[in-house]
Design an enzyme around this catalytic site. Structure first.
Site, short mmCIF file in Angstrom:
data_model
loop_
_atom_site.label_atom_id
_atom_site.label_comp_id
_atom_site.label_asym_id
_atom_site.label_seq_id
_atom_site.Cartn_x
_atom_site.Cartn_y
_atom_site.Cartn_z
N ASP A 148 0.86 -1.20 0.00
CA ASP A 148 0.00 0.00 0.00
C ASP A 148 0.89 1.24 0.00
O ASP A 148 2.11 1.13 -0.01
CB ASP A 148 -0.95 -0.01 1.20
CG ASP A 148 -0.21 0.08 2.53
OD1 ASP A 148 0.95 -0.40 2.60
OD2 ASP A 148 -0.76 0.63 3.51
N ASP A 510 1.66 -17.48 -3.98
CA ASP A 510 2.32 -16.42 -4.75
C ASP A 510 1.28 -15.78 -5.67
O ASP A 510 1.30 -15.95 -6.88
CB ASP A 510 3.50 -16.97 -5.55
CG ASP A 510 4.24 -15.85 -6.27
OD1 ASP A 510 4.01 -14.67 -5.93
OD2 ASP A 510 5.04 -16.15 -7.17
#
Ligand code: G3I
Ligand code: 9MR
Ligand code: ZN
Length: 542
Positions: A148, A510
């Site tokens: 983020d 992943d």
């Protein structure tokens, strides 16, 4: 699968690969296809963390530099290629440090330094102070926390602290040619990168010394580039954990910068002192929780006693003033693992290291008790490191960001090799145990997977990292560390992928959607950098 470190090993180091349900022979094949070494799998037993019926392939005698792979008998499997080389982790160390450069906020990353991952300047507009409708404050700069774009003081402080520890302990990584804008300025890039965050942290301090917890948008944006994130940022209120960890790292940084930039060092110390004064004046300040309207990372805490301990020790050390230690609780916590954690929430380990390493001034008086506790902690870690995949962690450590817990254990083992070891053999045993943790990160794990982008054959390809998703470049930003296995099923993809009871080391995806297993974070890069740095060659080798 043959699970091993997909970068490689140094001559003279222990070299161990791991296999599940295999008992036969193996060959180490060199670049020309010849068998350089032969051996047999040695059973290690059932490993509860991976669910593997483990055997180890010991190829320690393989010391000739070269490129190799391991082949099991009867076509039962083959490893990824790896090298034996005198300095195999150098590029890795450099990339892990540069990984932080890629997180820089408030500035464009230009092609010269960022290559295909270049992007425009982001988050330059002054932030709105929470609770007001007009008051705007410039808090630009710092590193994006993770996948983020928020900037949070608490995790920022532990990241910088770990970098500064690496700076003090490993002169071999004081490069000035990392390829960041400050390279070649005569100051180690490690310090330039740390300063990028320190300068931002200084902006987060209010006039009364209190430090704002974070600056973020109201909620997380979608998968966009940072410069496209224009919803506007909000400066969250002051918190005791932010203020205390700020005081600690500013005091630590002051010590480091004294020799390099005395004026800057003085500024850092003044900031540390005023943060500490705020803590003294506000003993009952409530712990941070997300204020109304803010839904980004909370980085909450039950207690700021550990942050306060850390700040007290660092300030005593930086100033030589024993008075900073007077407020400490009678019984310093020196037992149990929580006392030694190096995480964003539990910071006691930073206090311990500050008191034990170097000339700690008045904090010297804490040493006997701390050293005793440290010895017990390390003995426990050593006992656990001999099992399974060789990492000193237990089931309880497989939480969000488990790779940090693995790396932090290695940090302590490396420190112990300098601090506790009374013989060369004892020191080597700690370093060997620490190296096993690095091998785990780079592929010596049940998934045969390297958790560092850009490194290894089977490696992190889809981190929950907004720029890596949005930039149109196939390869993710290099040198990022994934949070790693977390059986907590804390995002929808993970919840769908793992049945309850999945062995903790296998609870990993992943996938860019799996933020609870596959996000990167600055404080996961930092201990990985520390560990890789310890095993990087230079004038002073560990
Ligand atoms: O400590 C408890 C433990 O006692 C308990 O048994 C266990 C069982 O779930 O949980 C442990 O707490 C976990 C904690 O991390 C450990 O540090 C929580 O479940 C878990 O939810 C918490 O996750 C944090 C996550 O944010 C969610 O709040 C991560 O540590 C933290 O690294 C992560 O940080 C995020 C930021 O919020 C936003 N930016 C990205 C960053 C990285 O993902
Ligand atoms: O992208 C966010 C990540 O950085 C955080 O660590 C994580 C937990 O706080 O949250 C992610 O954002 C998700 C949000 O919590 C829920 N909706 C989906 C978001 C990811 O696309
Ligand atoms: Zn930004």
């Amino acid at each position: 699968m043959v699970n091993l470190d997909q970068i490689g090993y140094r001559p003279g180091d222990p070299k161990i690969a791991f296999v599940d349900r295999y008992r036969g022979g193996f060959e180490v094949i060199d670049a020309s296809g010849r068998a350089a070494l032969r051996g047999r799998a040695a059973p290690r037993g059932l490993d509860p963390l991976s669910g593997d019926d483990l055997s180890v392939l010991d190829f320690t005698p393989l010391n000739a530099p070269g490129s190799y792979r391991i082949r099991l008998a009867g076509g039962a499997g083959e490893s990824a290629p790896f090298v034996v080389a005198p300095d195999p982790y150098r590029d890795l160390s450099r990339a892990l440090l540069k990984g932080l450069y890629f997180q820089r906020c408030g500035v464009a990353l230009d092609r010269r330094h960022a290559g295909p991952w270049a992007h425009g300047a982001c988050h330059l507009a002054p932030a709105l102070r929470h609770g007001t409708s007009v008051e705007r404050i410039d808090v630009s700069g710092g590193w994006h926390d993770a996948g983020d774009f928020g900037r949070y003081v608490v995790p920022g402080a532990v990241t910088v602290s770990m970098l500064l520890l690496a700076y003090e302990l490993f002169p071999q990584v004081r490069w000035d040619d990392l390829g960041i804008p400050e390279s070649g300025n005569g100051i180690p890039d490690l310090l330039d990168e740390a300063k990028w965050e320190l300068d931002w942290m200084l902006k987060m301090q209010g006039r009364d010394g209190g430090v704002h917890h974070k600056v973020t948008t109201a909620s997380f944006p979608g998968f966009i580039m940072p410069e496209e994130d224009t919803m506007g940022e909000i400066l969250s209120p002051v918190s005791p954990t932010a203020t205390a960890s700020f005081a600690a790292v500013m005091a630590q940084a002051c010590r480091v910068y004294r020799a390099i930039d005395p004026a800057y060092a003085a500024r850092l110390l003044a900031a540390a002192r005023s943060a500490f004064a705020w803590l003294e004046a506000n003993p009952g300040a409530p712990q941070f929780t997300n204020p109304p309207g803010i839904a980004t990372g909370e980085y909450g805490d039950r207690s700021s006693a550990d942050e306060l301990l850390w700040a007290s020790v660092e300030l005593a050390r930086a100033t030589g003033e024993g008075a900073y230690l007077t407020g400490l609780p009678e019984g310093l916590p020196t037992r149990g693992r929580a006392s030694f954690e190096l995480g964003w929430q539990e910071t006691g380990g930073f206090a311990v290291l500050a008191a034990l390493l170097g000339d700690s001034g008045p904090a010297e008086r804490l040493r006997p008790r701390l050293a005793e506790g440290y010895r017990l902690y390390i003995a426990e870690a050593m006992a656990s490191a001999g099992k399974g995949y060789g990492v000193a962690v237990g089931r309880e450590d497989f939480v969000w960001g488990s790779n940090m817990l693995v790396m932090n254990r290695a940090v302590h083992l490396i420190v112990a090799s300098r601090l506790l070891a009374e013989s060369r053999a004892e020191s080597a045993s700690y370093l060997d145990a620490a190296a096993a943790h690095l091998h785990y990160l780079l592929g010596a794990n049940p998934l045969s997977f390297s958790y560092v982008s850009g490194f290894g054959t089977r490696r992190l390809a889809h981190p929950h990292h907004r720029p890596s998703v949005a930039d149109g470049v196939v390869e993710p930003v290099p040198g990022l560390v994934a949070g790693g296995p977390n059986p907590g099923r804390q995002d929808p993809e993970a919840a769908a992928a793992f049945a309850a009871g999945t062995p903790p080391m296998r609870a990993y995806l992943d996938s860019a959607g799996s933020y609870s297993t596959n996000e990167n974070a600055i404080y996961w890069n930092a201990p990985a950098f520390f560990v890789a740095a310890a095993f990087t060659a230079g004038d002073s080798h560990p």
